[in-house]
Design a protein around this motif. Structure first.
Motif, PDB file in Angstrom:
ATOM      1  N   VAL A 158       0.941  -1.240  -0.062  1.00 44.40           N
ATOM      2  CA  VAL A 158      -0.116  -0.042  -0.065  1.00 44.40           C
ATOM      3  C   VAL A 158       0.793   1.221   0.007  1.00 44.40           C
ATOM      4  O   VAL A 158       1.769   1.490   0.842  1.00 44.40           O
ATOM      5  N   VAL A 159       0.815   2.050  -0.894  1.00 44.43           N
ATOM      6  CA  VAL A 159       1.583   3.087  -1.143  1.00 44.43           C
ATOM      7  C   VAL A 159       0.752   4.142  -2.346  1.00 44.43           C
ATOM      8  O   VAL A 159       0.236   3.701  -2.982  1.00 44.43           O
ATOM      9  N   ARG A 222      -1.588 -13.115   0.528  1.00 45.29           N
ATOM     10  CA  ARG A 222      -0.611 -13.801   1.600  1.00 45.29           C
ATOM     11  C   ARG A 222      -0.053 -13.176   2.671  1.00 45.29           C
ATOM     12  O   ARG A 222       0.099 -13.528   3.916  1.00 45.29           O
ATOM     13  N   LEU A 223       0.547 -12.115   2.157  1.00 46.92           N
ATOM     14  CA  LEU A 223       1.413 -11.335   3.184  1.00 46.92           C
ATOM     15  C   LEU A 223       1.670  -9.854   2.668  1.00 46.92           C
ATOM     16  O   LEU A 223       1.056  -9.357   1.628  1.00 46.92           O
ATOM     17  N   TYR A 224       2.099  -8.887   3.579  1.00 41.76           N
ATOM     18  CA  TYR A 224       1.929  -7.645   3.396  1.00 41.76           C
ATOM     19  C   TYR A 224       3.594  -7.324   3.362  1.00 41.76           C
ATOM     20  O   TYR A 224       4.220  -7.654   4.051  1.00 41.76           O
ATOM     21  N   LEU A 225       3.945  -6.605   2.353  1.00 41.56           N
ATOM     22  CA  LEU A 225       5.117  -6.113   1.968  1.00 41.56           C
ATOM     23  C   LEU A 225       5.309  -4.666   2.257  1.00 41.56           C
ATOM     24  O   LEU A 225       4.545  -3.784   1.658  1.00 41.56           O
ATOM     25  N   HIS A 226       6.470  -4.152   2.824  1.00 42.38           N
ATOM     26  CA  HIS A 226       6.572  -2.757   3.267  1.00 42.38           C
ATOM     27  C   HIS A 226       7.996  -2.448   2.808  1.00 42.38           C
ATOM     28  O   HIS A 226       8.987  -2.553   3.708  1.00 42.38           O
ATOM     29  N   SER A 232       6.846   8.436   7.719  1.00 42.50           N
ATOM     30  CA  SER A 232       6.964   8.090   9.048  1.00 42.50           C
ATOM     31  C   SER A 232       6.092   6.723   9.199  1.00 42.50           C
ATOM     32  O   SER A 232       6.118   5.938   8.075  1.00 42.50           O
ATOM     33  N   LEU A 233       5.702   6.108  10.147  1.00 42.76           N
ATOM     34  CA  LEU A 233       5.443   4.896  10.426  1.00 42.76           C
ATOM     35  C   LEU A 233       4.036   4.656   9.682  1.00 42.76           C
ATOM     36  O   LEU A 233       3.050   5.292  10.090  1.00 42.76           O
ATOM     37  N   GLY A 234       4.080   3.871   8.439  1.00 41.26           N
ATOM     38  CA  GLY A 234       2.722   4.077   7.835  1.00 41.26           C
ATOM     39  C   GLY A 234       1.778   3.083   8.364  1.00 41.26           C
ATOM     40  O   GLY A 234       1.671   2.130   9.073  1.00 41.26           O
ATOM     41  N   ASP A 251      13.982  -2.357   7.534  1.00 41.60           N
ATOM     42  CA  ASP A 251      14.112  -2.039   9.099  1.00 41.60           C
ATOM     43  C   ASP A 251      14.557  -0.651   9.190  1.00 41.60           C
ATOM     44  O   ASP A 251      15.632  -0.195   9.557  1.00 41.60           O
ATOM     45  N   THR A 252      13.530   0.195   8.903  1.00 40.39           N
ATOM     46  CA  THR A 252      13.985   1.584   8.568  1.00 40.39           C
ATOM     47  C   THR A 252      12.764   2.521   9.592  1.00 40.39           C
ATOM     48  O   THR A 252      11.902   2.077   9.837  1.00 40.39           O
ATOM     49  N   THR A 253      13.259   3.848   9.719  1.00 40.54           N
ATOM     50  CA  THR A 253      12.739   4.569  10.633  1.00 40.54           C
ATOM     51  C   THR A 253      12.138   3.789  12.048  1.00 40.54           C
ATOM     52  O   THR A 253      12.723   3.247  12.711  1.00 40.54           O
ATOM     53  N   GLU A 254      10.530   3.783  12.372  1.00 40.61           N
ATOM     54  CA  GLU A 254      10.119   3.143  13.396  1.00 40.61           C
ATOM     55  C   GLU A 254       9.816   1.609  13.178  1.00 40.61           C
ATOM     56  O   GLU A 254       9.054   1.263  14.065  1.00 40.61           O
TER      57      GLU A 254
END
Length: 320
Positions: A158-159, A222-226, A232-234, A251-254
């Motif tokens: 989601v972006v 099946r999964l969520y990709l970030h 900021s923490l989406g 493994d970035t920001t929060e």
């Protein structure tokens, strides 16, 4: 209290207006950025009332919640009262700083009368807020429920505006992930993304869904990709966790503070994340277990009651 707040971020505001207050939301005839009024794709309570600018002059306002730099001037012009002087005010900073983060000065850094409220501790650390008092109220969400089924063997992303935002949102990383798992990218401004990245249409699909349909669509993947490098923490990440989706994230920001390792995978090594994707695709049981861990962590840290209680404490301090 009567709280003046602009409808800027729909997901965040949906949580904020669940409190025990009355909320005055500016509305303009065209419902543009400064006058969107009530949300149309989120459920807001009856305590949220649309008010045109001319109605704000006579309205009782106990607190102004500002979210964009120009709202300080806008609030004064529309209400006839100066935020922070005539009416208590806070400024909610939703974003991590742009540019050279550790040297980016906040627009309210020169003022001591309006506290800057950050949504993550990382953001407060990185912004230079100068004289402004600062606080952190971490996100809280209305629980959509454990909707995850994962029957579609694709990853949800989601972006908004991934082409324009590029490396910020990790758009350049999507082709390598698409070699491992087909992607469904949800959000505004996603049209033409597959062509922009040189991907076949079956490896990357895009869709812009209203909020009331998005959660159900995400939960079938099946999964969520970030893959986000710097925002900021989406809230979409946290929403995926509430849905019970396993999460694979940079493994970035929060992110490290929000996503436990047992919820999927958190790493800055793309090969580690791709291995995690393969494992989750191959083992629905593992995906289900990781999703349960994600949901449990989200409920524990980002529950709505904690969020509203934190805001009530802060608002009492600001208005007393």
């Amino acid at each position: 209290m009567n709280i003046l707040i602009w409808h800027v971020h729909g997901s965040w505001t949906t949580s904020f207006v669940q409190g025990a207050h009355h909320y005055l939301v500016p509305v303009l005839p065209g419902r543009g950025p400064d006058g969107r009024g009530r949300a149309r794709t989120w459920e807001w309570p009856a305590t949220v009332r649309e008010v045109p600018p001319e109605g704000l002059r006579e309205a009782q306002i106990d607190l102004m919640v500002l979210q964009r730099p120009h709202e300080t001037e806008l609030a004064e012009r529309w209400t006839g009262r100066v935020p922070g002087r005539d009416v208590p005010a806070v400024y909610v900073e939703h974003n991590a700083p742009d540019g050279s983060a550790e040297r980016t000065r906040h627009p309210l850094a020169g003022r001591a009368d309006i506290p800057v409220v950050h949504v993550t501790h990382f953001n407060r650390l990185m912004w230079d807020c100068g004289r402004a008092p600062t606080a952190v109220v971490e996100h809280g969400l209305v629980d959509p429920g454990p909707l995850w089924s994962g029957e579609i063997e694709r990853a949800a992303v989601v972006v908004n505006e991934p082409v324009r935002r590029g490396r910020t949102t990790g758009t350049d990383l999507l082709p390598s992930f698409a070699e491992t798992v087909p992607l469904d990218v949800f959000g505004m401004g996603t049209d033409g993304l597959a062509g922009h990245l040189g991907l076949a249409a079956d490896r990357l699909r895009t869709e812009d869904l209203p909020q009331d349909a998005l959660h159900a669509a995400m939960a079938r993947r099946r999964l969520y990709l970030h893959p986000v490098r710097w925002t900021s923490l989406g809230l979409s990440l946290l929403e995926a966790m509430f849905l019970g989706m396993p999460v694979v994230a940079l493994d970035t920001t929060e992110v490290r503070e929000a996503v436990p390792q047992e919820a999927g995978a958190v790493s800055n090594r793309p090969e580690v994340l791709r291995d995690a994707v393969r494992s989750l695709l191959a083992d629905p049981g593992l995906a289900r277990s990781a999703g349960r861990a994600a949901r449990a962590a989200a409920l524990d840290k980002y529950g709505l009651r904690r969020f509203l209680d934190d805001w009530d404490r802060l608002m009492k301090e600001v208005t007393r």
